[in-house]
Design a protein around this motif. Structure first.
Motif, PDB file in Angstrom:
ATOM      1  N   ASP A   1       8.916  15.762  -1.969  1.00 50.83           N
ATOM      2  CA  ASP A   1       9.492  14.503  -2.446  1.00 50.83           C
ATOM      3  C   ASP A   1       8.489  13.679  -3.230  1.00 50.83           C
ATOM      4  OD1 ASP A   1       7.904  13.797  -0.327  1.00 50.83           O
ATOM      5  OD2 ASP A   1       9.284  12.276   0.440  1.00 50.83           O
ATOM      6  N   ASP A   2       7.491  14.339  -3.806  1.00 48.15           N
ATOM      7  CA  ASP A   2       6.521  13.640  -4.632  1.00 48.15           C
ATOM      8  C   ASP A   2       7.106  13.372  -6.009  1.00 48.15           C
ATOM      9  OD1 ASP A   2       4.668  13.637  -2.643  1.00 48.15           O
ATOM     10  OD2 ASP A   2       3.594  15.412  -3.380  1.00 48.15           O
ATOM     11  N   VAL A   3       6.787  12.220  -6.563  1.00 50.24           N
ATOM     12  CA  VAL A   3       7.233  11.868  -7.898  1.00 50.24           C
ATOM     13  C   VAL A   3       6.292  12.549  -8.887  1.00 50.24           C
ATOM     14  CG1 VAL A   3       7.618   9.970  -9.508  1.00 50.24           C
ATOM     15  CG2 VAL A   3       8.133   9.677  -7.073  1.00 50.24           C
ATOM     16  N   GLN A   4       6.863  13.305  -9.809  1.00 44.69           N
ATOM     17  CA  GLN A   4       6.075  14.048 -10.780  1.00 44.69           C
ATOM     18  C   GLN A   4       5.918  13.235 -12.064  1.00 44.69           C
ATOM     19  OE1 GLN A   4       4.698  16.965  -9.943  1.00 44.69           O
ATOM     20  NE2 GLN A   4       5.673  16.757  -7.943  1.00 44.69           N
ATOM     21  N   ASP A   5       4.851  13.509 -12.808  1.00 47.95           N
ATOM     22  CA  ASP A   5       4.636  12.859 -14.101  1.00 47.95           C
ATOM     23  C   ASP A   5       5.521  13.496 -15.153  1.00 47.95           C
ATOM     24  OD1 ASP A   5       2.742  11.068 -13.270  1.00 47.95           O
ATOM     25  OD2 ASP A   5       1.060  12.417 -13.683  1.00 47.95           O
ATOM     26  N   ASP A   6       5.974  12.697 -16.093  1.00 48.76           N
ATOM     27  CA  ASP A   6       6.730  13.200 -17.225  1.00 48.76           C
ATOM     28  C   ASP A   6       5.787  13.801 -18.246  1.00 48.76           C
ATOM     29  OD1 ASP A   6       9.357  12.855 -16.726  1.00 48.76           O
ATOM     30  OD2 ASP A   6       9.560  10.946 -17.771  1.00 48.76           O
TER      31      ASP A   6
ATOM     32  N   TYR B   1       0.834  -1.205   0.000  1.00 49.93           N
ATOM     33  CA  TYR B   1       0.000   0.000   0.000  1.00 49.93           C
ATOM     34  C   TYR B   1       0.873   1.261   0.000  1.00 49.93           C
ATOM     35  CZ  TYR B   1      -3.254   3.580   1.550  1.00 49.93           C
ATOM     36  OH  TYR B   1      -3.987   4.731   1.639  1.00 49.93           O
ATOM     37  N   LEU B   2       1.915   1.269   0.819  1.00 55.46           N
ATOM     38  CA  LEU B   2       2.782   2.450   0.894  1.00 55.46           C
ATOM     39  C   LEU B   2       3.647   2.613  -0.350  1.00 55.46           C
ATOM     40  CD1 LEU B   2       3.875   2.341   4.635  1.00 55.46           C
ATOM     41  CD2 LEU B   2       2.406   4.033   3.525  1.00 55.46           C
ATOM     42  N   VAL B   3       4.058   1.514  -0.982  1.00 57.58           N
ATOM     43  CA  VAL B   3       4.876   1.609  -2.192  1.00 57.58           C
ATOM     44  C   VAL B   3       4.084   2.241  -3.330  1.00 57.58           C
ATOM     45  CG1 VAL B   3       5.961   0.183  -3.996  1.00 57.58           C
ATOM     46  CG2 VAL B   3       6.503  -0.218  -1.617  1.00 57.58           C
ATOM     47  N   LEU B   4       2.774   2.099  -3.325  1.00 60.55           N
ATOM     48  CA  LEU B   4       1.946   2.659  -4.396  1.00 60.55           C
ATOM     49  C   LEU B   4       1.677   4.150  -4.233  1.00 60.55           C
ATOM     50  CD1 LEU B   4      -0.581  -0.267  -4.823  1.00 60.55           C
ATOM     51  CD2 LEU B   4       1.413   0.290  -6.225  1.00 60.55           C
ATOM     52  N   GLU B   5       2.177   4.771  -3.181  1.00 54.83           N
ATOM     53  CA  GLU B   5       2.014   6.212  -2.973  1.00 54.83           C
ATOM     54  C   GLU B   5       2.996   6.985  -3.861  1.00 54.83           C
ATOM     55  OE1 GLU B   5      -0.189   7.797  -0.951  1.00 54.83           O
ATOM     56  OE2 GLU B   5      -1.087   5.865  -0.479  1.00 54.83           O
ATOM     57  N   ARG B   6       2.815   8.300  -3.959  1.00 55.40           N
ATOM     58  CA  ARG B   6       3.683   9.113  -4.807  1.00 55.40           C
ATOM     59  C   ARG B   6       4.838   9.747  -4.043  1.00 55.40           C
ATOM     60  NH1 ARG B   6       1.780   9.731  -9.772  1.00 55.40           N
ATOM     61  NH2 ARG B   6       3.039  11.549 -10.191  1.00 55.40           N
TER      62      ARG B   6
END
Length: 141
Positions: free
Chosen positions: A101-106, A18-23
């Motif tokens: 530290d959020d992963v952004q979309d390309d 569940y936590l790995v699927l976060e951004r």
């Protein structure tokens, strides 16, 4: 087999997924660590009952503990340490650059999603121009 350990491992793995699927990279890191601990518990549960030390000549071979699961857990701990260091470095660099530290979309990923939603055939030229158009509209705003 101990049912409490199996349920604990399943809970840890479920929370980790569940936590790995976060951004957020910090949540991904915590999720990987929790999931790794759950897998380590499963290794030890799968190793069977506890036994005598696996020292040749001093113990009956039938009563010896299997050392392989313990070796796999030690290896998994070392790999988890390296992965943790790498993800911490990525999260720190992302924090320095973006103040989060959020992963952004390309931009290219967004263009591919738009083409897939429109059910158009993807061509490299179309993707390149779609990505350039989006970058130009973001710069103009």
């Amino acid at each position: 087999m101990n049912l409490a350990l199996v349920l604990t491992a399943a809970t840890l793995i479920g929370c980790g997924v569940y936590l790995v699927l976060e951004r957020s990279l910090t949540r991904v890191l915590v999720g990987l660590l929790i999931m790794g601990n759950g897998v380590n518990i499963l290794f030890l549960v799968a190793g069977g009952r506890a036994g005598d030390p696996p020292i040749e000549g001093t113990t009956d071979p039938a009563a010896m503990a299997d050392p392989l699961p313990q070796a796999l857990v030690l290896t998994a701990i070392v790999i988890a340490l390296g992965t943790t260091a790498f993800l911490l470095a990525m999260a720190h660099r992302s924090w320095q650059l973006n103040a989060n530290d959020d992963v952004q979309d390309d931009v290219e990923d967004a263009a591919i999603r738009r083409l897939a939603a429109a059910d158009e055939a993807s061509d490299s030229h179309d993707l390149a121009t779609a990505g350039e158009d989006e970058v130009l509209t973001e710069e103009g705003a």
